[in-house]
Motif scaffolding. Structure first.
Motif, PDB file in Angstrom:
ATOM      1  N   GLU A   6      -6.720   4.925   4.785  1.00 32.61           N
ATOM      2  CA  GLU A   6      -5.638   4.068   4.286  1.00 32.61           C
ATOM      3  C   GLU A   6      -4.582   4.897   3.563  1.00 32.61           C
ATOM      4  O   GLU A   6      -3.382   4.673   3.730  1.00 32.61           O
ATOM      5  CB  GLU A   6      -6.206   3.008   3.341  1.00 32.61           C
ATOM      6  CG  GLU A   6      -6.965   1.921   4.065  1.00 32.61           C
ATOM      7  CD  GLU A   6      -7.071   0.675   3.214  1.00 32.61           C
ATOM      8  OE1 GLU A   6      -6.026   0.126   2.828  1.00 32.61           O
ATOM      9  OE2 GLU A   6      -8.206   0.274   2.912  1.00 32.61           O
ATOM     10  N   VAL A   7      -5.043   5.850   2.762  1.00 31.22           N
ATOM     11  CA  VAL A   7      -4.090   6.727   2.052  1.00 31.22           C
ATOM     12  C   VAL A   7      -3.272   7.528   3.064  1.00 31.22           C
ATOM     13  O   VAL A   7      -2.034   7.602   2.975  1.00 31.22           O
ATOM     14  CB  VAL A   7      -4.834   7.691   1.092  1.00 31.22           C
ATOM     15  CG1 VAL A   7      -3.867   8.711   0.502  1.00 31.22           C
ATOM     16  CG2 VAL A   7      -5.512   6.905  -0.024  1.00 31.22           C
ATOM     17  N   ARG A  59      -4.525  -2.621  -2.303  1.00 32.43           N
ATOM     18  CA  ARG A  59      -5.550  -2.692  -1.266  1.00 32.43           C
ATOM     19  C   ARG A  59      -6.310  -1.379  -1.147  1.00 32.43           C
ATOM     20  O   ARG A  59      -7.522  -1.356  -0.959  1.00 32.43           O
ATOM     21  CB  ARG A  59      -4.864  -3.037   0.061  1.00 32.43           C
ATOM     22  CG  ARG A  59      -5.797  -3.531   1.129  1.00 32.43           C
ATOM     23  CD  ARG A  59      -5.013  -4.225   2.212  1.00 32.43           C
ATOM     24  NE  ARG A  59      -3.989  -3.368   2.790  1.00 32.43           N
ATOM     25  CZ  ARG A  59      -4.206  -2.573   3.829  1.00 32.43           C
ATOM     26  NH1 ARG A  59      -5.405  -2.510   4.369  1.00 32.43           N
ATOM     27  NH2 ARG A  59      -3.245  -1.837   4.326  1.00 32.43           N
ATOM     28  N   VAL A  60      -5.558  -0.280  -1.287  1.00 36.59           N
ATOM     29  CA  VAL A  60      -6.189   1.031  -1.183  1.00 36.59           C
ATOM     30  C   VAL A  60      -7.180   1.243  -2.315  1.00 36.59           C
ATOM     31  O   VAL A  60      -8.283   1.741  -2.123  1.00 36.59           O
ATOM     32  CB  VAL A  60      -5.113   2.137  -1.192  1.00 36.59           C
ATOM     33  CG1 VAL A  60      -5.764   3.496  -1.240  1.00 36.59           C
ATOM     34  CG2 VAL A  60      -4.227   2.024   0.031  1.00 36.59           C
ATOM     35  N   TRP A 100     -11.298   4.807   2.808  1.00 34.86           N
ATOM     36  CA  TRP A 100     -10.245   4.841   1.776  1.00 34.86           C
ATOM     37  C   TRP A 100      -9.191   5.905   2.114  1.00 34.86           C
ATOM     38  O   TRP A 100      -7.983   5.661   2.030  1.00 34.86           O
ATOM     39  CB  TRP A 100     -10.897   5.128   0.416  1.00 34.86           C
ATOM     40  CG  TRP A 100      -9.912   5.264  -0.703  1.00 34.86           C
ATOM     41  CD1 TRP A 100      -9.247   4.259  -1.339  1.00 34.86           C
ATOM     42  CD2 TRP A 100      -9.467   6.472  -1.318  1.00 34.86           C
ATOM     43  NE1 TRP A 100      -8.419   4.762  -2.314  1.00 34.86           N
ATOM     44  CE2 TRP A 100      -8.544   6.128  -2.318  1.00 34.86           C
ATOM     45  CE3 TRP A 100      -9.776   7.823  -1.125  1.00 34.86           C
ATOM     46  CZ2 TRP A 100      -7.904   7.077  -3.125  1.00 34.86           C
ATOM     47  CZ3 TRP A 100      -9.137   8.761  -1.933  1.00 34.86           C
ATOM     48  CH2 TRP A 100      -8.219   8.389  -2.916  1.00 34.86           C
ATOM     49  N   LEU A 136      -4.663   4.521  -7.974  1.00 35.14           N
ATOM     50  CA  LEU A 136      -4.603   3.366  -7.078  1.00 35.14           C
ATOM     51  C   LEU A 136      -5.594   2.290  -7.493  1.00 35.14           C
ATOM     52  O   LEU A 136      -5.322   1.099  -7.351  1.00 35.14           O
ATOM     53  CB  LEU A 136      -4.862   3.814  -5.633  1.00 35.14           C
ATOM     54  CG  LEU A 136      -3.778   4.730  -5.070  1.00 35.14           C
ATOM     55  CD1 LEU A 136      -4.240   5.405  -3.799  1.00 35.14           C
ATOM     56  CD2 LEU A 136      -2.505   3.947  -4.831  1.00 35.14           C
ATOM     57  N   SER A 194       3.290   6.724   7.008  1.00 33.67           N
ATOM     58  CA  SER A 194       4.258   5.662   7.320  1.00 33.67           C
ATOM     59  C   SER A 194       5.474   5.677   6.400  1.00 33.67           C
ATOM     60  O   SER A 194       6.316   4.791   6.477  1.00 33.67           O
ATOM     61  CB  SER A 194       3.574   4.296   7.237  1.00 33.67           C
ATOM     62  OG  SER A 194       3.176   4.047   5.906  1.00 33.67           O
ATOM     63  N   ARG A 195       5.548   6.679   5.547  1.00 34.71           N
ATOM     64  CA  ARG A 195       6.722   6.787   4.660  1.00 34.71           C
ATOM     65  C   ARG A 195       7.982   6.997   5.493  1.00 34.71           C
ATOM     66  O   ARG A 195       7.937   7.658   6.527  1.00 34.71           O
ATOM     67  CB  ARG A 195       6.568   7.995   3.739  1.00 34.71           C
ATOM     68  CG  ARG A 195       5.719   7.742   2.546  1.00 34.71           C
ATOM     69  CD  ARG A 195       5.835   8.861   1.571  1.00 34.71           C
ATOM     70  NE  ARG A 195       6.183  10.126   2.199  1.00 34.71           N
ATOM     71  CZ  ARG A 195       5.667  11.284   1.823  1.00 34.71           C
ATOM     72  NH1 ARG A 195       4.795  11.329   0.878  1.00 34.71           N
ATOM     73  NH2 ARG A 195       6.029  12.402   2.402  1.00 34.71           N
ATOM     74  N   THR A 250       0.817  -1.217   0.000  1.00 34.18           N
ATOM     75  CA  THR A 250       0.000   0.000   0.000  1.00 34.18           C
ATOM     76  C   THR A 250       0.849   1.264   0.000  1.00 34.18           C
ATOM     77  O   THR A 250       0.598   2.191  -0.757  1.00 34.18           O
ATOM     78  CB  THR A 250      -0.909   0.013   1.242  1.00 34.18           C
ATOM     79  OG1 THR A 250      -1.669  -1.184   1.250  1.00 34.18           O
ATOM     80  CG2 THR A 250      -1.827   1.210   1.233  1.00 34.18           C
ATOM     81  N   ARG A 251       1.853   1.245   0.869  1.00 36.99           N
ATOM     82  CA  ARG A 251       2.663   2.450   0.991  1.00 36.99           C
ATOM     83  C   ARG A 251       3.358   2.775  -0.325  1.00 36.99           C
ATOM     84  O   ARG A 251       3.367   3.926  -0.766  1.00 36.99           O
ATOM     85  CB  ARG A 251       3.698   2.285   2.105  1.00 36.99           C
ATOM     86  CG  ARG A 251       4.483   3.547   2.374  1.00 36.99           C
ATOM     87  CD  ARG A 251       5.460   3.354   3.505  1.00 36.99           C
ATOM     88  NE  ARG A 251       6.461   2.342   3.245  1.00 36.99           N
ATOM     89  CZ  ARG A 251       7.477   2.508   2.412  1.00 36.99           C
ATOM     90  NH1 ARG A 251       7.625   3.639   1.768  1.00 36.99           N
ATOM     91  NH2 ARG A 251       8.361   1.551   2.228  1.00 36.99           N
ATOM     92  N   LEU A 276       1.338   9.311  -5.638  1.00 34.48           N
ATOM     93  CA  LEU A 276       1.608  10.708  -5.266  1.00 34.48           C
ATOM     94  C   LEU A 276       2.583  11.362  -6.232  1.00 34.48           C
ATOM     95  O   LEU A 276       2.451  12.529  -6.576  1.00 34.48           O
ATOM     96  CB  LEU A 276       2.189  10.773  -3.845  1.00 34.48           C
ATOM     97  CG  LEU A 276       1.218  10.685  -2.675  1.00 34.48           C
ATOM     98  CD1 LEU A 276       1.980  10.603  -1.357  1.00 34.48           C
ATOM     99  CD2 LEU A 276       0.287  11.893  -2.655  1.00 34.48           C
ATOM    100  N   ASP A 284      -2.663   6.858   6.205  1.00 30.99           N
ATOM    101  CA  ASP A 284      -1.734   5.985   6.938  1.00 30.99           C
ATOM    102  C   ASP A 284      -0.506   5.676   6.090  1.00 30.99           C
ATOM    103  O   ASP A 284       0.622   5.653   6.586  1.00 30.99           O
ATOM    104  CB  ASP A 284      -2.427   4.671   7.328  1.00 30.99           C
ATOM    105  CG  ASP A 284      -3.410   4.877   8.470  1.00 30.99           C
ATOM    106  OD1 ASP A 284      -3.352   5.956   9.103  1.00 30.99           O
ATOM    107  OD2 ASP A 284      -4.229   3.977   8.719  1.00 30.99           O
ATOM    108  N   ALA A 285      -0.749   5.429   4.804  1.00 34.68           N
ATOM    109  CA  ALA A 285       0.366   5.124   3.910  1.00 34.68           C
ATOM    110  C   ALA A 285       1.309   6.323   3.776  1.00 34.68           C
ATOM    111  O   ALA A 285       2.530   6.169   3.790  1.00 34.68           O
ATOM    112  CB  ALA A 285      -0.165   4.715   2.541  1.00 34.68           C
ATOM    113  N   VAL A 286       0.731   7.518   3.672  1.00 39.86           N
ATOM    114  CA  VAL A 286       1.564   8.730   3.553  1.00 39.86           C
ATOM    115  C   VAL A 286       2.362   8.937   4.840  1.00 39.86           C
ATOM    116  O   VAL A 286       3.556   9.234   4.814  1.00 39.86           O
ATOM    117  CB  VAL A 286       0.686   9.969   3.244  1.00 39.86           C
ATOM    118  CG1 VAL A 286       1.526  11.245   3.302  1.00 39.86           C
ATOM    119  CG2 VAL A 286       0.034   9.835   1.881  1.00 39.86           C
ATOM    120  N   VAL A 292       0.829   4.046  -2.888  1.00 42.43           N
ATOM    121  CA  VAL A 292       0.440   5.441  -2.640  1.00 42.43           C
ATOM    122  C   VAL A 292       1.589   6.379  -3.010  1.00 42.43           C
ATOM    123  O   VAL A 292       1.388   7.434  -3.611  1.00 42.43           O
ATOM    124  CB  VAL A 292       0.020   5.631  -1.160  1.00 42.43           C
ATOM    125  CG1 VAL A 292      -0.149   7.108  -0.826  1.00 42.43           C
ATOM    126  CG2 VAL A 292      -1.268   4.886  -0.882  1.00 42.43           C
TER     127      VAL A 292
END
Lengths: 178, 194
Positions: free
Chosen positions: B47-48, A172-173, B44, A166, B54-55, A108-109, A116, B50-52, A112
């Motif tokens: 989740e985005v 998943r996102v 949604w 995405l 956790s970078r 996911t990370r 971005l 959290d992903a941003v 994203v």
């Protein structure tokens, strides 16, 4: 000690307070500048300049925004000056482009992150200031110097593009969206 | 407050980020409770976000802080001398203390006209005197302890400049007592009377 208290001491020429201010803000601010400038050396240069401006201008801080917002606005202004010398924003050419071979991403990370990168810089910046740096929309408007509605619109457009990216990527996102 | 769907949709990212001020936050929360589309959008966006968040966070070079401080020092040193001195808070504080002390000392010297004692015990040793200025933060208890330790009694003061005149025990060496007082953390100035 709060940011405001620290800044008051910096305004009085307290070097120890300045060091504390630098330690507190340099990491996140560097991350922001690196995303804007895409060049670690340039980001460090702008970070240094912004911090030195805090040292010289702390007495002019009037408290209309939070000290952190004030710092980011200073840094962004300096970064924008540097970017103007390049004529175009970095990565602008990637706006709307797709890169082959990325449909298999499951993390996911990473998904994203890649999505971005394909956003126009002004939209990506709003997403990062909101989610990564935790700024409210009013603070973002001060930092990027634009009306509140522009901030909201940029976020809205960013959401649409992220969902499209995405969703296509199959992560998943993407599956969570409606 | 009923929020139109379009407005809630615009504010949802900051609702998710937890930076939406009241009353907007409550209004969005209320709207999301009743709006299926916004609930899915919220999930949604979380989740985005959290992903941003956790970078991995890149860091500037560790030596950058030292370089910034060096540039700061060079910049401070580049101004006129009075600005450089005034710029540093510690220097300002020291300057203020020095001015107060200079004024006190000048007043002391000007007012220093030894008076003949009103009477003197025949045959006995005469009591010596010491003039002393305590630090502004000295407490009454601290000053009392200092006076008891050196065996002195306040006979005059404080004057306008904060000077106390102390009488020492007969036989005490005023120079030694003044030296003892100077080494006391509560004392700013001590000098035996001639």
């Amino acid at each position: 000690m709060t940011d405001r208290e620290l800044l008051r001491l910096v305004a009085q020429g307290d070097v120890t307070a300045f060091r504390e201010w630098y330690d507190r803000h340099s990491g996140p601010l560097f991350a922001y500048l690196l995303r804007l400038l895409r060049d670690a050396h340039l980001a460090e240069d702008v970070l240094s300049e912004a911090m030195l401006t805090v040292w010289t201008d702390a007495r002019r801080y009037r408290g209309e925004s939070s000290p952190r917002t004030w710092l980011y606005a200073i840094a962004r202004n300096k970064a924008t000056d540097r970017l103007r010398q390049r004529v175009v924003w970095p990565l602008e050419a990637l706006d709307g482009q797709r890169v082959d071979g990325e449909a298999e991403r499951v993390d996911t990370r990473v998904a994203v992150e890649e999505a971005l990168k394909r956003l126009p810089p002004d939209q990506r910046e709003v997403v990062e200031l909101a989610f990564f740096h935790g700024f409210a929309y009013e603070e973002i408007a001060r930092i990027v110097r634009c009306p509140l509605n522009t901030v909201k619109t940029r976020m809205f457009l960013a959401k649409q593009k992220l969902r499209a990216q995405l969703g296509d990527a199959g992560g998943r996102v993407g599956e969570a969206g409606g | 407050m009923t929020l139109p769907h379009e407005t809630a949709e615009l504010l949802l990212p900051w609702f998710v980020a937890g930076t939406l001020p009241e009353p907007e936050r409550s209004a969005v929360e209320e709207h999301v409770r009743d709006c299926e589309v916004c609930r899915r959008e919220e999930a949604w966006l979380r989740e985005v976000a959290d992903a941003v968040r956790s970078r991995p966070v890149p860091s500037p070079a560790p030596e950058l802080g030292a370089r910034v401080l060096a540039r700061l020092a060079a910049r401070t040193a580049a101004g006129p001398w009075w600005q450089r001195v005034w710029r540093v808070r510690e220097a300002r504080a020291l300057l203020a203390v020095a001015v107060v002390e200079a004024v006190a000392l000048a007043a002391l010297v000007v007012s220093w006209t030894p008076q003949p004692p009103a009477f003197r015990t025949l045959g006995g040793p005469t009591a010596a005197h010491v003039q002393v200025v305590f630090r502004p933060d000295a407490t009454e208890a601290g000053m009392r302890a200092t006076l008891l330790r050196v065996g002195a009694t306040v006979v005059e003061g404080p004057g306008a400049t904060g000077v106390y005149r102390l009488r020492l025990r007969p036989g005490s060496d005023p120079r030694a007592v003044a030296e003892q007082l100077r080494n006391d953390a509560l004392v700013r100035f001590a000098e035996p009377e001639p």
